[in-house]
Design a protein around this motif. Structure first.
Motif, PDB file in Angstrom:
ATOM      1  N   ILE A   1      53.591 -24.679  66.518  1.00  0.00           N
ATOM      2  CA  ILE A   1      53.968 -24.652  65.191  1.00  0.00           C
ATOM      3  C   ILE A   1      54.907 -25.561  64.703  1.00  0.00           C
ATOM      4  O   ILE A   1      55.010 -26.281  63.784  1.00  0.00           O
ATOM      5  N   GLY A   2      56.061 -25.592  65.669  1.00  0.00           N
ATOM      6  CA  GLY A   2      57.285 -26.523  65.359  1.00  0.00           C
ATOM      7  C   GLY A   2      56.779 -27.996  65.419  1.00  0.00           C
ATOM      8  O   GLY A   2      57.364 -28.558  64.665  1.00  0.00           O
ATOM      9  N   GLU A   3      55.817 -28.518  66.438  1.00  0.00           N
ATOM     10  CA  GLU A   3      55.598 -29.792  66.154  1.00  0.00           C
ATOM     11  C   GLU A   3      54.488 -30.059  64.810  1.00  0.00           C
ATOM     12  O   GLU A   3      54.610 -31.167  64.262  1.00  0.00           O
ATOM     13  N   ALA A   4      53.707 -29.135  64.503  1.00  0.00           N
ATOM     14  CA  ALA A   4      52.914 -29.321  63.192  1.00  0.00           C
ATOM     15  C   ALA A   4      53.946 -29.287  62.116  1.00  0.00           C
ATOM     16  O   ALA A   4      53.758 -30.269  61.076  1.00  0.00           O
ATOM     17  N   LEU A   5      55.094 -28.618  62.117  1.00  0.00           N
ATOM     18  CA  LEU A   5      56.066 -28.766  60.908  1.00  0.00           C
ATOM     19  C   LEU A   5      56.548 -30.209  60.941  1.00  0.00           C
ATOM     20  O   LEU A   5      56.819 -30.779  60.063  1.00  0.00           O
ATOM     21  N   LYS A   6      56.984 -30.899  62.000  1.00  0.00           N
ATOM     22  CA  LYS A   6      57.239 -32.357  62.149  1.00  0.00           C
ATOM     23  C   LYS A   6      56.324 -33.281  61.667  1.00  0.00           C
ATOM     24  O   LYS A   6      56.531 -34.384  61.184  1.00  0.00           O
ATOM     25  N   LEU A   7      55.007 -33.021  62.190  1.00  0.00           N
ATOM     26  CA  LEU A   7      54.002 -33.899  61.858  1.00  0.00           C
ATOM     27  C   LEU A   7      53.676 -34.087  60.364  1.00  0.00           C
ATOM     28  O   LEU A   7      53.261 -35.089  59.953  1.00  0.00           O
ATOM     29  N   ASN A   8      53.665 -32.962  59.692  1.00  0.00           N
ATOM     30  CA  ASN A   8      52.941 -32.678  58.365  1.00  0.00           C
ATOM     31  C   ASN A   8      54.087 -32.238  57.508  1.00  0.00           C
ATOM     32  O   ASN A   8      54.713 -31.014  57.704  1.00  0.00           O
ATOM     33  N   PRO A   9      54.518 -33.108  56.488  1.00  0.00           N
ATOM     34  CA  PRO A   9      55.467 -32.689  55.499  1.00  0.00           C
ATOM     35  C   PRO A   9      55.152 -31.405  54.735  1.00  0.00           C
ATOM     36  O   PRO A   9      56.115 -30.766  54.282  1.00  0.00           O
ATOM     37  N   ASN A  10      53.942 -31.137  54.768  1.00  0.00           N
ATOM     38  CA  ASN A  10      53.312 -29.970  53.892  1.00  0.00           C
ATOM     39  C   ASN A  10      53.033 -28.824  54.910  1.00  0.00           C
ATOM     40  O   ASN A  10      52.401 -27.727  54.191  1.00  0.00           O
ATOM     41  N   ALA A  11      53.309 -28.772  56.076  1.00  0.00           N
ATOM     42  CA  ALA A  11      52.732 -27.712  57.052  1.00  0.00           C
ATOM     43  C   ALA A  11      53.238 -26.257  56.589  1.00  0.00           C
ATOM     44  O   ALA A  11      52.520 -25.698  56.734  1.00  0.00           O
ATOM     45  N   GLU A  12      54.551 -26.296  56.118  1.00  0.00           N
ATOM     46  CA  GLU A  12      54.991 -24.953  55.941  1.00  0.00           C
ATOM     47  C   GLU A  12      54.324 -24.405  54.831  1.00  0.00           C
ATOM     48  O   GLU A  12      53.641 -23.274  55.028  1.00  0.00           O
ATOM     49  N   ALA A  13      53.951 -25.096  53.942  1.00  0.00           N
ATOM     50  CA  ALA A  13      53.260 -24.514  52.890  1.00  0.00           C
ATOM     51  C   ALA A  13      51.783 -23.972  53.126  1.00  0.00           C
ATOM     52  O   ALA A  13      51.255 -23.125  52.665  1.00  0.00           O
TER      53      ALA A  13
ATOM     54  N   ALA B   1      49.786 -39.523  65.091  1.00  0.00           N
ATOM     55  CA  ALA B   1      49.530 -38.047  65.970  1.00  0.00           C
ATOM     56  C   ALA B   1      48.468 -37.447  65.198  1.00  0.00           C
ATOM     57  O   ALA B   1      48.585 -37.090  64.119  1.00  0.00           O
ATOM     58  N   LYS B   2      47.907 -36.479  65.988  1.00  0.00           N
ATOM     59  CA  LYS B   2      46.726 -35.595  65.416  1.00  0.00           C
ATOM     60  C   LYS B   2      47.178 -34.130  65.929  1.00  0.00           C
ATOM     61  O   LYS B   2      47.545 -33.610  66.920  1.00  0.00           O
ATOM     62  N   ILE B   3      47.245 -33.180  64.690  1.00  0.00           N
ATOM     63  CA  ILE B   3      47.297 -31.779  65.110  1.00  0.00           C
ATOM     64  C   ILE B   3      46.261 -31.158  65.673  1.00  0.00           C
ATOM     65  O   ILE B   3      45.000 -31.415  65.175  1.00  0.00           O
ATOM     66  N   THR B   4      46.127 -30.310  66.842  1.00  0.00           N
ATOM     67  CA  THR B   4      45.147 -29.697  67.279  1.00  0.00           C
ATOM     68  C   THR B   4      45.515 -28.381  67.429  1.00  0.00           C
ATOM     69  O   THR B   4      46.583 -27.918  67.337  1.00  0.00           O
ATOM     70  N   LYS B   5      44.496 -27.448  67.807  1.00  0.00           N
ATOM     71  CA  LYS B   5      44.873 -26.025  68.095  1.00  0.00           C
ATOM     72  C   LYS B   5      45.774 -25.786  69.158  1.00  0.00           C
ATOM     73  O   LYS B   5      46.564 -24.755  69.179  1.00  0.00           O
ATOM     74  N   ASP B   6      46.172 -26.822  70.179  1.00  0.00           N
ATOM     75  CA  ASP B   6      47.249 -26.724  71.052  1.00  0.00           C
ATOM     76  C   ASP B   6      48.751 -27.191  70.546  1.00  0.00           C
ATOM     77  O   ASP B   6      49.501 -27.107  71.295  1.00  0.00           O
ATOM     78  N   THR B   7      48.800 -27.834  69.514  1.00  0.00           N
ATOM     79  CA  THR B   7      49.808 -28.060  68.844  1.00  0.00           C
ATOM     80  C   THR B   7      50.776 -26.828  68.451  1.00  0.00           C
ATOM     81  O   THR B   7      50.096 -25.637  68.233  1.00  0.00           O
TER      82      THR B   7
ATOM     83  N   VAL C   1      57.426 -19.254  59.865  1.00  0.00           N
ATOM     84  CA  VAL C   1      57.056 -20.401  60.669  1.00  0.00           C
ATOM     85  C   VAL C   1      58.152 -20.952  61.271  1.00  0.00           C
ATOM     86  O   VAL C   1      58.219 -21.806  61.863  1.00  0.00           O
ATOM     87  N   HIS C   2      59.622 -20.360  60.778  1.00  0.00           N
ATOM     88  CA  HIS C   2      60.713 -21.104  61.371  1.00  0.00           C
ATOM     89  C   HIS C   2      61.448 -19.983  62.523  1.00  0.00           C
ATOM     90  O   HIS C   2      62.503 -20.271  62.729  1.00  0.00           O
ATOM     91  N   CYS C   3      60.849 -18.989  62.803  1.00  0.00           N
ATOM     92  CA  CYS C   3      61.088 -17.825  63.705  1.00  0.00           C
ATOM     93  C   CYS C   3      61.209 -18.760  65.208  1.00  0.00           C
ATOM     94  O   CYS C   3      60.528 -19.657  65.355  1.00  0.00           O
ATOM     95  N   PRO C   4      62.086 -18.284  65.993  1.00  0.00           N
ATOM     96  CA  PRO C   4      62.306 -18.933  67.380  1.00  0.00           C
ATOM     97  C   PRO C   4      61.098 -19.100  68.049  1.00  0.00           C
ATOM     98  O   PRO C   4      60.814 -19.975  68.741  1.00  0.00           O
ATOM     99  N   MET C   5      60.174 -18.153  68.016  1.00  0.00           N
ATOM    100  CA  MET C   5      58.739 -18.022  68.607  1.00  0.00           C
ATOM    101  C   MET C   5      57.657 -19.265  68.281  1.00  0.00           C
ATOM    102  O   MET C   5      57.117 -19.671  69.107  1.00  0.00           O
ATOM    103  N   SER C   6      58.139 -19.888  66.961  1.00  0.00           N
ATOM    104  CA  SER C   6      57.232 -20.880  66.387  1.00  0.00           C
ATOM    105  C   SER C   6      57.333 -21.950  67.229  1.00  0.00           C
ATOM    106  O   SER C   6      56.492 -22.976  67.244  1.00  0.00           O
TER     107      SER C   6
END
Length: 65
Positions: A10-22, A2-8, A32-37
């Motif tokens: 935030i929640g999906e990015a956190l699942k796809l990349n283990p270091n996304a939060e940092a 899977a590739k992260i794009t500008k349309d991904t 990054v963990h608020c409901p809107m994300s």
């Protein structure tokens, strides 16, 4: 792979990349963990926070497996 794009979301990015939060926090996104994300795309968040979305997406994809 899977590739992260500008349309991904935030929640999906956190699942796809283990270091996304940092990575996102490094760009000044600290909610990054608020409901809107779960629904907000990286492009939308980047616009709100004044972030270079292209660079952020590149960084997020460096560690996607």
């Amino acid at each position: 792979m899977a590739k992260i794009t500008k349309d991904t979301t935030i929640g999906e990015a956190l699942k796809l990349n283990p270091n996304a939060e940092a990575i996102l926090q490094g760009f000044g996104m600290h909610c990054v963990h608020c409901p809107m994300s779960q629904m907000e795309t990286l492009a939308e968040a980047g616009q709100v926070h004044g972030i270079d979305v292209k660079l952020m997406v590149e960084k997020l994809n460096e560690e996607v497996k």
